[in-house]
Design a protein around this motif. Sequence first.
Motif, PDB file in Angstrom:
ATOM      1  N   PRO A   1      27.442  36.263 -72.692  1.00  0.00           N
ATOM      2  CA  PRO A   1      27.591  37.042 -73.920  1.00  0.00           C
ATOM      3  C   PRO A   1      28.888  37.840 -73.988  1.00  0.00           C
ATOM      4  CG  PRO A   1      25.932  38.027 -72.487  1.00  0.00           C
ATOM      5  CD  PRO A   1      26.338  36.729 -71.861  1.00  0.00           C
ATOM      6  N   THR A   2      29.507  38.079 -72.844  1.00  0.00           N
ATOM      7  CA  THR A   2      30.775  38.808 -72.797  1.00  0.00           C
ATOM      8  C   THR A   2      31.697  38.148 -71.781  1.00  0.00           C
ATOM      9  OG1 THR A   2      30.033  40.319 -71.055  1.00  0.00           O
ATOM     10  CG2 THR A   2      29.657  41.027 -73.350  1.00  0.00           C
ATOM     11  N   PHE A   3      32.952  38.552 -71.831  1.00  0.00           N
ATOM     12  CA  PHE A   3      33.909  38.212 -70.777  1.00  0.00           C
ATOM     13  C   PHE A   3      34.760  39.447 -70.523  1.00  0.00           C
ATOM     14  CE2 PHE A   3      36.149  37.029 -74.634  1.00  0.00           C
ATOM     15  CZ  PHE A   3      37.465  37.420 -74.413  1.00  0.00           C
ATOM     16  N   THR A   4      35.299  39.538 -69.318  1.00  0.00           N
ATOM     17  CA  THR A   4      36.098  40.695 -68.926  1.00  0.00           C
ATOM     18  C   THR A   4      37.492  40.243 -68.541  1.00  0.00           C
ATOM     19  OG1 THR A   4      34.136  41.852 -68.136  1.00  0.00           O
ATOM     20  CG2 THR A   4      36.251  42.641 -67.315  1.00  0.00           C
ATOM     21  N   VAL A   5      38.471  40.972 -69.024  1.00  0.00           N
ATOM     22  CA  VAL A   5      39.868  40.728 -68.670  1.00  0.00           C
ATOM     23  C   VAL A   5      40.307  41.864 -67.753  1.00  0.00           C
ATOM     24  CG1 VAL A   5      42.215  40.427 -69.520  1.00  0.00           C
ATOM     25  CG2 VAL A   5      40.283  39.642 -70.908  1.00  0.00           C
ATOM     26  N   ASP A   6      40.731  41.513 -66.552  1.00  0.00           N
ATOM     27  CA  ASP A   6      41.232  42.486 -65.581  1.00  0.00           C
ATOM     28  C   ASP A   6      42.719  42.268 -65.375  1.00  0.00           C
ATOM     29  OD1 ASP A   6      38.747  43.810 -64.702  1.00  0.00           O
ATOM     30  OD2 ASP A   6      38.228  41.798 -63.987  1.00  0.00           O
ATOM     31  N   ILE A   7      43.455  43.363 -65.303  1.00  0.00           N
ATOM     32  CA  ILE A   7      44.904  43.315 -65.071  1.00  0.00           C
ATOM     33  C   ILE A   7      45.199  44.218 -63.879  1.00  0.00           C
ATOM     34  CG2 ILE A   7      47.182  43.565 -66.127  1.00  0.00           C
ATOM     35  CD1 ILE A   7      45.645  43.989 -68.811  1.00  0.00           C
ATOM     36  N   GLN A   8      45.991  43.718 -62.940  1.00  0.00           N
ATOM     37  CA  GLN A   8      46.392  44.517 -61.782  1.00  0.00           C
ATOM     38  C   GLN A   8      47.869  44.299 -61.516  1.00  0.00           C
ATOM     39  OE1 GLN A   8      43.991  43.181 -58.517  1.00  0.00           O
ATOM     40  NE2 GLN A   8      42.121  44.066 -59.342  1.00  0.00           N
ATOM     41  N   LEU A   9      48.554  45.381 -61.230  1.00  0.00           N
ATOM     42  CA  LEU A   9      49.955  45.315 -60.839  1.00  0.00           C
ATOM     43  C   LEU A   9      50.087  46.025 -59.496  1.00  0.00           C
ATOM     44  CD1 LEU A   9      52.920  44.645 -61.404  1.00  0.00           C
ATOM     45  CD2 LEU A   9      53.068  46.798 -62.683  1.00  0.00           C
ATOM     46  N   ASP A  10      50.550  45.299 -58.480  1.00  0.00           N
ATOM     47  CA  ASP A  10      50.697  45.845 -57.136  1.00  0.00           C
ATOM     48  C   ASP A  10      52.166  46.018 -56.782  1.00  0.00           C
ATOM     49  OD1 ASP A  10      47.965  45.998 -56.495  1.00  0.00           O
ATOM     50  OD2 ASP A  10      47.926  43.861 -56.043  1.00  0.00           O
ATOM     51  N   ARG A  11      52.534  47.227 -56.456  1.00  0.00           N
ATOM     52  CA  ARG A  11      53.869  47.569 -55.941  1.00  0.00           C
ATOM     53  C   ARG A  11      55.011  46.982 -56.769  1.00  0.00           C
ATOM     54  NH1 ARG A  11      50.779  45.947 -51.982  1.00  0.00           N
ATOM     55  NH2 ARG A  11      51.867  43.988 -51.728  1.00  0.00           N
ATOM     56  N   ASP A  12      54.848  46.919 -58.060  1.00  0.00           N
ATOM     57  CA  ASP A  12      55.900  46.360 -58.919  1.00  0.00           C
ATOM     58  C   ASP A  12      56.335  44.978 -58.472  1.00  0.00           C
ATOM     59  OD1 ASP A  12      55.903  48.564 -60.548  1.00  0.00           O
ATOM     60  OD2 ASP A  12      57.651  49.490 -59.619  1.00  0.00           O
ATOM     61  N   GLU A  13      55.432  44.216 -57.827  1.00  0.00           N
ATOM     62  CA  GLU A  13      55.793  42.897 -57.328  1.00  0.00           C
ATOM     63  C   GLU A  13      54.886  41.790 -57.842  1.00  0.00           C
ATOM     64  OE1 GLU A  13      55.735  43.121 -53.102  1.00  0.00           O
ATOM     65  OE2 GLU A  13      57.343  44.588 -52.997  1.00  0.00           O
ATOM     66  N   HIS A  14      53.590  42.047 -57.888  1.00  0.00           N
ATOM     67  CA  HIS A  14      52.627  41.007 -58.234  1.00  0.00           C
ATOM     68  C   HIS A  14      51.750  41.452 -59.394  1.00  0.00           C
ATOM     69  CE1 HIS A  14      53.628  38.805 -54.606  1.00  0.00           C
ATOM     70  NE2 HIS A  14      53.527  39.934 -53.942  1.00  0.00           N
ATOM     71  N   LEU A  15      51.691  40.624 -60.405  1.00  0.00           N
ATOM     72  CA  LEU A  15      50.810  40.856 -61.549  1.00  0.00           C
ATOM     73  C   LEU A  15      49.657  39.871 -61.461  1.00  0.00           C
ATOM     74  CD1 LEU A  15      50.188  42.078 -64.362  1.00  0.00           C
ATOM     75  CD2 LEU A  15      51.553  40.193 -65.314  1.00  0.00           C
ATOM     76  N   ARG A  16      48.442  40.381 -61.540  1.00  0.00           N
ATOM     77  CA  ARG A  16      47.259  39.524 -61.561  1.00  0.00           C
ATOM     78  C   ARG A  16      46.511  39.761 -62.861  1.00  0.00           C
ATOM     79  NH1 ARG A  16      47.210  41.883 -56.760  1.00  0.00           N
ATOM     80  NH2 ARG A  16      47.692  40.623 -54.953  1.00  0.00           N
ATOM     81  N   ILE A  17      46.131  38.666 -63.499  1.00  0.00           N
ATOM     82  CA  ILE A  17      45.310  38.731 -64.702  1.00  0.00           C
ATOM     83  C   ILE A  17      44.152  37.776 -64.490  1.00  0.00           C
ATOM     84  CG2 ILE A  17      45.191  38.366 -67.193  1.00  0.00           C
ATOM     85  CD1 ILE A  17      48.261  38.836 -67.239  1.00  0.00           C
TER      86      ILE A  17
ATOM     87  N   THR B   1      36.826  36.942 -66.408  1.00  0.00           N
ATOM     88  CA  THR B   1      35.536  36.709 -65.759  1.00  0.00           C
ATOM     89  C   THR B   1      34.467  36.512 -66.821  1.00  0.00           C
ATOM     90  OG1 THR B   1      36.191  38.112 -63.908  1.00  0.00           O
ATOM     91  CG2 THR B   1      33.831  37.681 -64.169  1.00  0.00           C
ATOM     92  N   ASP B   2      33.659  35.478 -66.631  1.00  0.00           N
ATOM     93  CA  ASP B   2      32.493  35.275 -67.493  1.00  0.00           C
ATOM     94  C   ASP B   2      31.292  35.024 -66.605  1.00  0.00           C
ATOM     95  OD1 ASP B   2      32.021  32.338 -67.117  1.00  0.00           O
ATOM     96  OD2 ASP B   2      33.975  32.161 -68.093  1.00  0.00           O
ATOM     97  N   SER B   3      30.104  34.987 -67.198  1.00  0.00           N
ATOM     98  CA  SER B   3      28.897  34.854 -66.389  1.00  0.00           C
ATOM     99  C   SER B   3      28.359  33.429 -66.325  1.00  0.00           C
ATOM    100  CB  SER B   3      27.805  35.806 -66.904  1.00  0.00           C
ATOM    101  OG  SER B   3      27.516  35.543 -68.254  1.00  0.00           O
ATOM    102  N   HIS B   4      29.131  32.464 -66.809  1.00  0.00           N
ATOM    103  CA  HIS B   4      28.709  31.069 -66.719  1.00  0.00           C
ATOM    104  C   HIS B   4      29.115  30.522 -65.353  1.00  0.00           C
ATOM    105  CE1 HIS B   4      28.375  26.769 -67.530  1.00  0.00           C
ATOM    106  NE2 HIS B   4      27.595  27.102 -68.544  1.00  0.00           N
ATOM    107  N   PRO B   5      28.201  29.844 -64.635  1.00  0.00           N
ATOM    108  CA  PRO B   5      28.508  29.413 -63.268  1.00  0.00           C
ATOM    109  C   PRO B   5      29.437  28.206 -63.147  1.00  0.00           C
ATOM    110  CG  PRO B   5      26.312  28.699 -63.882  1.00  0.00           C
ATOM    111  CD  PRO B   5      26.826  29.558 -65.012  1.00  0.00           C
ATOM    112  N   ARG B   6      29.558  27.404 -64.193  1.00  0.00           N
ATOM    113  CA  ARG B   6      30.358  26.181 -64.070  1.00  0.00           C
ATOM    114  C   ARG B   6      31.848  26.493 -64.029  1.00  0.00           C
ATOM    115  NH1 ARG B   6      30.933  21.863 -68.699  1.00  0.00           N
ATOM    116  NH2 ARG B   6      32.366  23.479 -69.287  1.00  0.00           N
ATOM    117  N   PHE B   7      32.497  25.949 -63.016  1.00  0.00           N
ATOM    118  CA  PHE B   7      33.943  26.117 -62.898  1.00  0.00           C
ATOM    119  C   PHE B   7      34.632  25.246 -63.945  1.00  0.00           C
ATOM    120  CE2 PHE B   7      33.132  28.647 -59.504  1.00  0.00           C
ATOM    121  CZ  PHE B   7      34.108  28.755 -58.520  1.00  0.00           C
TER     122      PHE B   7
END
Length: 152
Positions: free
Chosen positions: A64-80, A83-89
């Motif tokens: 029913p929902t999805f989540t967007v996470d953003i992380q920036l580590d030491r001005d070097e690596h950006l991760r986006i 996540t959803d709750s459906h198990p199928r890759f």
Amino acid sequence: MADHLEASVTLPSDPASVATARTYVIGTLAEWGLPSDTEAADTIRLIVSELATNAVQHTFGQSPTFTVDIQLDRDEHLRIGVTDSHPRFPKRLPAAVQQDNGRGMVIIRWLTAESGGKLRVRPTREGGKTVSIELPWTVPAEPVSAAGQQEP
């Protein structure tokens, strides 16, 4: 800038949420120093669009929902990550010329690699999955004027 920054938003699995996810990510990255009118921002905008679209279209109403996470580590690596709750890759679908879909993961994989990054898919503890990208963080040191010289 701080050693670690993060932001997150949870949205309904609805097609309108794709634009909201895009706007949220680009706005957050602008606050962290990435101008929204750069090639890097355009690449990220497209990747987020594809990730969010996949979370909406390919969970078959089981997330029913999805989540967007953003992380920036030491001005070097950006991760986006999305996540959803459906198990199928996600899997690569045959993308025939007449099909309107099936190319999302190919686009994400290509743009991520082209930007020097990595794509990951991992299960969540709750039984869903997170599809994430990690990119090198590249922000222009100073604005460049129309004449091509750095502004003070």
